[in-house]
Write an enzyme that holds these catalytic residues in place. Structure first.
Site, mmCIF file in Angstrom:
data_model
loop_
_atom_site.group_PDB
_atom_site.id
_atom_site.type_symbol
_atom_site.label_atom_id
_atom_site.label_comp_id
_atom_site.label_asym_id
_atom_site.label_seq_id
_atom_site.Cartn_x
_atom_site.Cartn_y
_atom_site.Cartn_z
ATOM 1 N N LYS A 174 23.721 7.361 11.257
ATOM 2 C CA LYS A 174 22.748 7.284 10.171
ATOM 3 C C LYS A 174 21.602 8.271 10.381
ATOM 4 C CE LYS A 174 20.204 5.775 6.755
ATOM 5 N NZ LYS A 174 20.451 6.258 5.386
ATOM 6 N N LYS A 242 9.516 8.680 8.839
ATOM 7 C CA LYS A 242 9.796 7.593 9.788
ATOM 8 C C LYS A 242 11.134 7.783 10.468
ATOM 9 C CE LYS A 242 12.186 4.136 9.226
ATOM 10 N NZ LYS A 242 12.994 2.976 8.773
#
Length: 296
Positions: A174, A242
């Site tokens: 991911k 982030k």
């Protein structure tokens, strides 16, 4: 399992709401928990039950799924006080579908093993539009037997589902995909600014790029956003920053040089500093235009 599993869902943000709704629509018994209880009303109206804590939610379900914001929240809702692991029975399956660090994920895995909980890491690729349509891409890692049991659950939320390993492999996958996606936005922004400065028609330039050798599903998906200059977020610059922070810290710990990722992160930081962190990450082009003296 012949009967549909009872599912507990933790986290009702932009992705959590449509994903959990799809499970309700597929006939699953779903109990939801969210730190802000107000956000549970939408799911309750769809027929979901509401729990007062992750611990209470876990007590009467077979599968617990979380879709939350970051490492501290993952640890709080799973292994923390009144977390799901305090209420889950041995043999329960816990699926976290968030984008979090491999380090935090490993902490959860350690406790899960001790408690006899089967832990799947299953982050997703796709926007809120794909979440609503149930056509996300899901990358899962963890015990294969647990993955197989949850095939129908994953199929209710995703169109493409992959089992990629028995540990935290899905976390790395991911992150690497988001690295490539985020870096693409910087590359595209720089190239478009270059062409704009050379006098290219903006809309035609985007169309030609989207039909060229550098075309990709991502560029195709973002073409209309760029042409209309409507940077309403499918995925914000703040969210991308982030994820880049997680990737860079993970790479640092493993001694992986990541200079391009680090450079892109600086540009996301500059957008945040200008108060534009809430734009879609392809809105980064506006910063490149500004640096080139182009008023967008």
């Amino acid at each position: 399992m012949s009967e549909k599993e009872k599912i507990g869902w933790i986290g009702l943000g932009k992705m959590g709401v449509p994903m959990s709704k799809n499970l309700v629509k597929k006939g699953y018994s779903v109990t939801v928990y969210n730190r802000t209880k107000e956000k549970t009303k939408e799911l309750a109206a769809e027929g979901a039950k509401v729990a007062d804590s992750p611990k209470a939610l876990a007590a009467d379900v077979d599968v617990i799924i979380s879709m939350i914001s970051d490492d501290p929240v993952l640890e709080a809702v799973s292994i923390g006080k009144d977390g799901a692991f305090e209420g889950a029975k041995s043999g329960a399956i816990y699926i976290d579908m968030s984008t979090v660090s491999p380090v935090s994920s490993a902490k959860v895995a350690e406790v899960a093993t001790k408690k006899g909980i089967k832990y799947l890491r299953a982050p997703v690729s796709g926007s809120t539009v794909l979440a609503s349509a149930g056509t996300l891409t899901i990358f899962a890692s963890g015990p294969k037997d647990a993955y197989d049991k949850c095939a129908d659950i994953f199929g209710s939320m995703g169109q493409k589902v992959f089992h990629v390993g028995n540990g935290d492999e899905a976390r790395y996958l991911k992150l690497l995909l988001n690295m490539m996606v985020g870096i693409t936005s910087l590359m595209a922004g720089e190239a478009l600014t270059f062409g704009e400065k050379g006098g290219m028609d903006w809309s035609q330039m985007v169309d030609i790029i989207a039909a060229s050798v550098v075309a990709s599903p991502l560029i195709g998906y973002k073409a209309q956003l760029l042409k209309s200059r409507n940077y309403a977020p499918a995925f914000t610059i703040e969210q991308m920053a982030k994820d880049f922070d997680i990737a860079l810290e993970t790479g640092r710990a493993a001694n992986v040089p990541m200079p391009v990722t680090a450079l892109a992160r600086q540009f996301f930081g500059a957008m945040k500093a200008r108060g534009k962190g809430g734009l879609d990450f392809f809105g980064l082009v506006t910063l490149l235009e500004d640096l080139a003296g182009i008023k967008s």
